[in-house]
Scaffold this motif. Sequence first.
Motif, PDB file in Angstrom:
ATOM      1  N   GLN A 189       9.322  -2.531  -2.733  1.00 38.37           N
ATOM      2  CA  GLN A 189      10.213  -2.770  -3.863  1.00 38.37           C
ATOM      3  C   GLN A 189      10.009  -4.172  -4.439  1.00 38.37           C
ATOM      4  OE1 GLN A 189      14.401  -1.432  -3.162  1.00 38.37           O
ATOM      5  NE2 GLN A 189      13.586  -0.687  -1.205  1.00 38.37           N
ATOM      6  N   TYR A 190       9.804  -5.137  -3.571  1.00 41.96           N
ATOM      7  CA  TYR A 190       9.625  -6.513  -4.022  1.00 41.96           C
ATOM      8  C   TYR A 190       8.324  -6.685  -4.821  1.00 41.96           C
ATOM      9  CZ  TYR A 190       8.262 -11.408  -3.840  1.00 41.96           C
ATOM     10  OH  TYR A 190       7.829 -12.654  -4.179  1.00 41.96           O
ATOM     11  N   TYR A 191       7.222  -6.156  -4.261  1.00 42.41           N
ATOM     12  CA  TYR A 191       5.926  -6.332  -4.920  1.00 42.41           C
ATOM     13  C   TYR A 191       5.685  -5.303  -6.023  1.00 42.41           C
ATOM     14  CZ  TYR A 191       4.791  -9.583  -1.162  1.00 42.41           C
ATOM     15  OH  TYR A 191       4.790 -10.648  -0.288  1.00 42.41           O
ATOM     16  N   GLN A 192       6.543  -4.274  -6.093  1.00 42.71           N
ATOM     17  CA  GLN A 192       6.452  -3.241  -7.116  1.00 42.71           C
ATOM     18  C   GLN A 192       5.115  -2.492  -7.089  1.00 42.71           C
ATOM     19  OE1 GLN A 192       8.936  -2.063  -9.734  1.00 42.71           O
ATOM     20  NE2 GLN A 192       9.939  -2.740  -7.833  1.00 42.71           N
ATOM     21  N   VAL A 193       4.656  -2.207  -5.881  1.00 39.61           N
ATOM     22  CA  VAL A 193       3.502  -1.341  -5.686  1.00 39.61           C
ATOM     23  C   VAL A 193       3.835  -0.386  -4.544  1.00 39.61           C
ATOM     24  CG1 VAL A 193       1.791  -3.000  -6.533  1.00 39.61           C
ATOM     25  CG2 VAL A 193       2.384  -2.965  -4.097  1.00 39.61           C
ATOM     26  N   PRO A 194       3.216   0.795  -4.498  1.00 43.07           N
ATOM     27  CA  PRO A 194       3.488   1.731  -3.411  1.00 43.07           C
ATOM     28  C   PRO A 194       3.140   1.143  -2.047  1.00 43.07           C
ATOM     29  CG  PRO A 194       2.357   2.841  -5.214  1.00 43.07           C
ATOM     30  CD  PRO A 194       2.304   1.369  -5.515  1.00 43.07           C
ATOM     31  N   ILE A 195       3.770   1.661  -1.021  1.00 44.93           N
ATOM     32  CA  ILE A 195       3.494   1.193   0.338  1.00 44.93           C
ATOM     33  C   ILE A 195       2.022   1.378   0.679  1.00 44.93           C
ATOM     34  CG2 ILE A 195       3.955   1.632   2.784  1.00 44.93           C
ATOM     35  CD1 ILE A 195       6.853   2.273   2.008  1.00 44.93           C
ATOM     36  N   TYR A 196       1.426   2.508   0.258  1.00 52.40           N
ATOM     37  CA  TYR A 196       0.020   2.718   0.580  1.00 52.40           C
ATOM     38  C   TYR A 196      -0.869   1.616   0.005  1.00 52.40           C
ATOM     39  CZ  TYR A 196      -0.522   4.881  -4.106  1.00 52.40           C
ATOM     40  OH  TYR A 196      -0.542   5.124  -5.457  1.00 52.40           O
ATOM     41  N   MET A 197      -0.448   1.021  -1.105  1.00 49.87           N
ATOM     42  CA  MET A 197      -1.233  -0.068  -1.682  1.00 49.87           C
ATOM     43  C   MET A 197      -1.129  -1.326  -0.819  1.00 49.87           C
ATOM     44  SD  MET A 197      -3.319  -0.439  -4.183  1.00 49.87           S
ATOM     45  CE  MET A 197      -2.851   0.781  -5.412  1.00 49.87           C
ATOM     46  N   LEU A 198       0.068  -1.579  -0.291  1.00 54.36           N
ATOM     47  CA  LEU A 198       0.241  -2.716   0.614  1.00 54.36           C
ATOM     48  C   LEU A 198      -0.567  -2.533   1.895  1.00 54.36           C
ATOM     49  CD1 LEU A 198       4.095  -3.339   0.312  1.00 54.36           C
ATOM     50  CD2 LEU A 198       2.253  -4.558  -0.871  1.00 54.36           C
ATOM     51  N   LEU A 199      -0.818  -1.277   2.253  1.00 55.93           N
ATOM     52  CA  LEU A 199      -1.570  -0.978   3.468  1.00 55.93           C
ATOM     53  C   LEU A 199      -3.082  -0.963   3.236  1.00 55.93           C
ATOM     54  CD1 LEU A 199       0.692   1.864   4.919  1.00 55.93           C
ATOM     55  CD2 LEU A 199       0.558  -0.505   5.677  1.00 55.93           C
ATOM     56  N   TYR A 252      -0.508  21.778   0.960  1.00 53.41           N
ATOM     57  CA  TYR A 252      -0.602  20.319   0.937  1.00 53.41           C
ATOM     58  C   TYR A 252       0.734  19.657   0.598  1.00 53.41           C
ATOM     59  CZ  TYR A 252      -5.706  20.883   0.874  1.00 53.41           C
ATOM     60  OH  TYR A 252      -6.996  21.196   1.194  1.00 53.41           O
ATOM     61  N   VAL A 253       0.814  18.364   0.920  1.00 56.74           N
ATOM     62  CA  VAL A 253       1.888  17.490   0.441  1.00 56.74           C
ATOM     63  C   VAL A 253       1.240  16.444  -0.452  1.00 56.74           C
ATOM     64  CG1 VAL A 253       3.636  15.787   1.067  1.00 56.74           C
ATOM     65  CG2 VAL A 253       3.345  17.843   2.460  1.00 56.74           C
ATOM     66  N   THR A 254       1.731  16.330  -1.679  1.00 56.52           N
ATOM     67  CA  THR A 254       1.188  15.353  -2.620  1.00 56.52           C
ATOM     68  C   THR A 254       1.701  13.958  -2.283  1.00 56.52           C
ATOM     69  OG1 THR A 254       1.038  17.008  -4.381  1.00 56.52           O
ATOM     70  CG2 THR A 254       1.071  14.687  -5.053  1.00 56.52           C
ATOM     71  N   VAL A 255       0.817  12.978  -2.363  1.00 58.94           N
ATOM     72  CA  VAL A 255       1.192  11.584  -2.109  1.00 58.94           C
ATOM     73  C   VAL A 255       1.859  11.024  -3.362  1.00 58.94           C
ATOM     74  CG1 VAL A 255       0.369   9.278  -1.535  1.00 58.94           C
ATOM     75  CG2 VAL A 255      -0.741  11.296  -0.523  1.00 58.94           C
ATOM     76  N   PRO A 256       3.129  10.627  -3.279  1.00 58.43           N
ATOM     77  CA  PRO A 256       3.796  10.103  -4.472  1.00 58.43           C
ATOM     78  C   PRO A 256       3.422   8.644  -4.740  1.00 58.43           C
ATOM     79  CG  PRO A 256       5.313  10.058  -2.627  1.00 58.43           C
ATOM     80  CD  PRO A 256       4.033  10.692  -2.120  1.00 58.43           C
ATOM     81  N   ASP A 257       3.310   8.296  -5.999  1.00 61.02           N
ATOM     82  CA  ASP A 257       3.043   6.908  -6.372  1.00 61.02           C
ATOM     83  C   ASP A 257       4.365   6.171  -6.579  1.00 61.02           C
ATOM     84  OD1 ASP A 257       0.232   7.307  -6.416  1.00 61.02           O
ATOM     85  OD2 ASP A 257       0.413   8.236  -8.388  1.00 61.02           O
ATOM     86  N   CYS A 258       5.242   6.298  -5.594  1.00 59.70           N
ATOM     87  CA  CYS A 258       6.587   5.751  -5.728  1.00 59.70           C
ATOM     88  C   CYS A 258       6.638   4.308  -5.252  1.00 59.70           C
ATOM     89  CB  CYS A 258       7.596   6.592  -4.937  1.00 59.70           C
ATOM     90  SG  CYS A 258       7.204   6.716  -3.177  1.00 59.70           S
TER      91      CYS A 258
END
Length: 394
Positions: free
Chosen positions: A137-147, A370-376
Amino acid sequence: MLLILIALVKIIDAINMRRLLKMKIVDVEVICLRIPQFHEECEWGEDAIIVKVVTDTGLVGIGESDTSPMVARAVIEAPGSNLYCYGLKQLLIGENPLEIQKLWDKLYWASNYLGRRGAGIHAMSAIDIALWDIASQYYQVPIYMLLGGKYRDKIRAYGTFIPADTPEESKLIARRLKEQGFTSLKFGGGILGDNDNTDYEIIKAVREELGNDFELQIDLASKWSTYGRAAGMFKRLEEFNLNWIEEPILADDMKGYAKLSSISGTKRAGGESLTTRYEFSDFLKYAQPDIVQPDITRCGGISEMRKINDMAAMNGTKLIPHGFSTGILLAATVQFLAATEQGDLMEYSQSTSPLFTDLVKNRLPFENGYVTVPDCIGLGVELDEDMIERYRMD
């Protein structure tokens, strides 16, 4: 005038940035949920613990652990007792939630008399997931991007169900799930593991219903107990071409796990009850499983899951996470797997508990295998607050 406005905007942004960088944790709210009454039997998926990490900026992170809710609550809320015996909440208040690894290390060190493994790490897992939620939420990017980035847009999912007490009823469950689009199924719990002949008949019936080429695995929840019994069942079930047999015996029996590799070509899976890289290091080395199954809400959260995945990859072992709880676990697992090079298979609970079906209003759906990966941003979960009040344990 335009230049002045631009300068003001930059000043305001800089002030907001400094304020957020000094963000502090002001509260850790623990919510324990249970469907049955205390005196009634509780099945998998019928209780849960949710953690909300609250900051002074208004950002709130959500996490959960699939464990005994009241025990984990005590680990979090207990007052400090001595150098190594702090409750986790006390250690977090006033800290910057963006310093995720630093906080993981602090919690681990200062709670090691009551933590280090088991429920102590389960509680830390919920907090760690909540911190990643805040960071996103702070960086405003999805968790997968932080990973590190997204390897895939969707993840193949296998459905997990608890078998019925008869082969015929179990066949019906498997048929319904296959019709829903699952290309892989697993069943365990219930009566599976209580009687060898009953196990055989249920597995036979489900295999016949699904067909020989359908991907099928079973979970014994360690109920075969001993290497000797497990070895006999591995041989007996070879005709059903099972993809893997999960937790045939306790993960503590690492010699038993290792010896099973010479009995059958069926893959051996396990590790859902293990916590931290330290336990998984021993399990990988001495048990030599074909598949390792950390649960992101138990093993130490997203932070520790990354380390376990690296060890599994270096050991040549497939990592397929365990996951049979609420939509919070589901959301965290999907973000982790999306950012994992070999993370191409996940568990999708078929629990009928309201805590799985309705606690998260926007639970990630299963569609066409499948489960779609959300860009949330963050976990992206919307909790049903009315349900929380209905099932809350106070």
